[in-house]
Design an enzyme around this catalytic site. Structure first.
Site, PDB file in Angstrom:
ATOM      1  N   LYS A  92       0.874  -1.182   0.000  1.00 50.12           N
ATOM      2  CA  LYS A  92       0.000   0.000   0.000  1.00 50.12           C
ATOM      3  C   LYS A  92       0.909   1.229   0.000  1.00 50.12           C
ATOM      4  O   LYS A  92       2.057   1.159   0.456  1.00 50.12           O
ATOM      5  CB  LYS A  92      -0.854  -0.003   1.278  1.00 50.12           C
ATOM      6  N   GLY A 192     -24.842   2.862   3.870  1.00 50.10           N
ATOM      7  CA  GLY A 192     -23.905   3.433   2.898  1.00 50.10           C
ATOM      8  C   GLY A 192     -24.325   3.014   1.501  1.00 50.10           C
ATOM      9  O   GLY A 192     -24.178   1.850   1.116  1.00 50.10           O
ATOM     10  N   GLY A 194     -23.236   4.302  -1.482  1.00 49.14           N
ATOM     11  CA  GLY A 194     -22.341   4.930  -2.461  1.00 49.14           C
ATOM     12  C   GLY A 194     -22.183   3.996  -3.650  1.00 49.14           C
ATOM     13  O   GLY A 194     -23.122   3.298  -4.039  1.00 49.14           O
ATOM     14  N   VAL A 196     -20.515   1.124  -4.123  1.00 47.09           N
ATOM     15  CA  VAL A 196     -20.731  -0.311  -3.878  1.00 47.09           C
ATOM     16  C   VAL A 196     -22.144  -0.561  -3.344  1.00 47.09           C
ATOM     17  O   VAL A 196     -22.869  -1.427  -3.828  1.00 47.09           O
ATOM     18  CB  VAL A 196     -19.684  -0.882  -2.884  1.00 47.09           C
TER      19      VAL A 196
END
Ligand code: NAD
Length: 366
Positions: A92, A192, A194, A196
């Site tokens: 990452k 949520g 959004g 996805v």
């Protein structure tokens, strides 16, 4: 004043201790005065392949927060790739700073050159604070980048593939708990909605689930409720709600002592990363309460699968076909958890570690 030896014994071990605790391979600090770039790349484990993980850009309060975040996230990527049967390691990157203020072409290209210097050991992608446009700038300096827009041969937005994996993980859990993987008539709360969450709602509504949605974004709630004929509930009502399945698709850490104590659902299956506020404590708590938890890093791996597919020649059908395996792996994890009487997150961790160890052994023979 400290001598060099004193510095080595008193200060350096702090970071090296952090690295050795979970056996990180490499950490790279990138600094460029002319563009103001300050980035950290952490490569956790490359046993299965080069470390892939997105670049997060965030205005961290201090450098230690950025280091802690990049270490935690890169390790998570190792497990996500391993459990998904993907030949990638975990890594990452984080860039310190406000993405709306200091990011531009020169800045991202300079970062791309740092990635190029790692000769493919690290492959980047987009994450919070970076965009597909940024990936295009990075691509001008290195081939070790994924998450490019579809028009330049990339996989585009991975969210529909992520939602598909979450949906299949949810179905595998339903099969275990209700004896059938049909979600028709099941009361599902999606927190949520959004990229996805809304894609998941579409699949659930199509299958005839009774979908309830909650979000901080009022406009999005109205639009999704209208399109898929679902009920809007208050965020504060989620954990008191009469529901069969809770799907966290907003922020992480919603599975804490307070919320779990209130919850009366049978299954938790959502897209958010790091849902368990404390893995050990709350994983065990869910097991004791008889709530089946689908490990987040397993069922939300569709995004990683999508960028991996980009590396081998992108076709959405290939990404979706690979994501389909999430159903069977979830079933395996549930069986392992039952057999060993351990929380599902632990069963998933052990399976991921098992794959890395077995491939690691093969490498040692060369
Ligand atoms: P998104 O930004 O498109 O959607 C997040 C939604 O959560 C937004 O509608 C936002 O209004 C809402 N939200 C923000 N704060 C909230 C709060 N406090 N309470 C309720 N709702 C809140 O993000 P996304 O791409 O849909 O990702 C959702 C989650 O899944 C994130 O945790 C992300 O890390 C994880 N995830 C996404 C992918 C992917 O492919 N996009 C892959 C793996 C994991």
């Amino acid at each position: 004043m400290n001598t060099v030896n004193e510095i080595q014994t008193e200060e350096s071990p702090v970071l090296f201790h952090q690295l050795s605790e979970h056996d990180y391979e490499q950490i790279v600090f990138c600094q460029d005065k002319s563009t103001g770039l300050k980035a950290i790349i952490a490569i956790h484990n490359t046993t299965l392949g080069p470390g892939l993980g997105g670049t997060r850009m965030y205005n961290y309060k201090n450098e230690q927060d950025a280091i802690t975040d990049v270490l935690r996230l890169s390790r998570g990527m190792t497990y996500k790739a391993a459990i998904s049967g993907i030949n990638l390691g975990g890594a990452k990157a984080v860039i310190i700073g406000d993405p709306n203020k200091i990011k531009n072409e020169a800045f991202m290209r300079r970062f791309g050159r740092f990635i190029e210097n790692l000769s493919g050991k690290y492959i980047t992608a987009e994450d919070i604070g970076t965009t597909t446009r940024d990936m295009e700038y990075i691509k001008m300096e290195t081939d070790h980048v994924t998450g490019l827009p579809e028009i330049v041969g990339g996989g585009g937005d991975p969210s529909p593939v992520t939602a598909y994996g979450v949906y299949l993980g949810m179905k595998a859990c339903a099969k275990e708990v209700f004896g059938s993987d049909s979600l028709s008539g099941k009361k599902v709360v999606v927190e949520g909605i959004g990229k996805v969450g809304s894609s998941l709602v579409a699949r659930l509504a199509k299958e005839g689930a009774k979908v309830m949605i909650a979000d901080v974004n009022e406009d999005a709630l109205i639009a999704v409720a209208k399109e898929h004929n679902c009920q809007v509930i208050q965020l504060t009502e989620i954990f008191n709600q009469d529901m069969d399945i809770y799907a966290p698709c907003a922020l992480g850490a919603s599975l804490n002592t307070e919320n779990i104590s209130k919850m009366g659902c049978s299954i938790i299956a959502g897209a958010a990363n790091n849902q368990l506020a404390n893995e050990k404590e709350h994983g065990q708590m869910l097991l004791e309460k008889g709530i089946l938890y689908a490990p987040d890093f397993l069922i939300n791996a569709g995004g990683l699968i999508n960028v991996y597919t980009e590396l081998i020649g992108y076709k959405r059908e290939i990404a979706l076909a690979h994501a389909e395996k999430i159903y069977d792996v979830t079933t395996e994890i549930i069986a392992k958890s039952k057999k060993e009487q351990i929380p599902t997150y632990l069963a998933a961790n052990k399976m991921a570690e098992g794959r890395i160890a077995s491939i690691g052994k093969i490498h040692l023979n060369y």
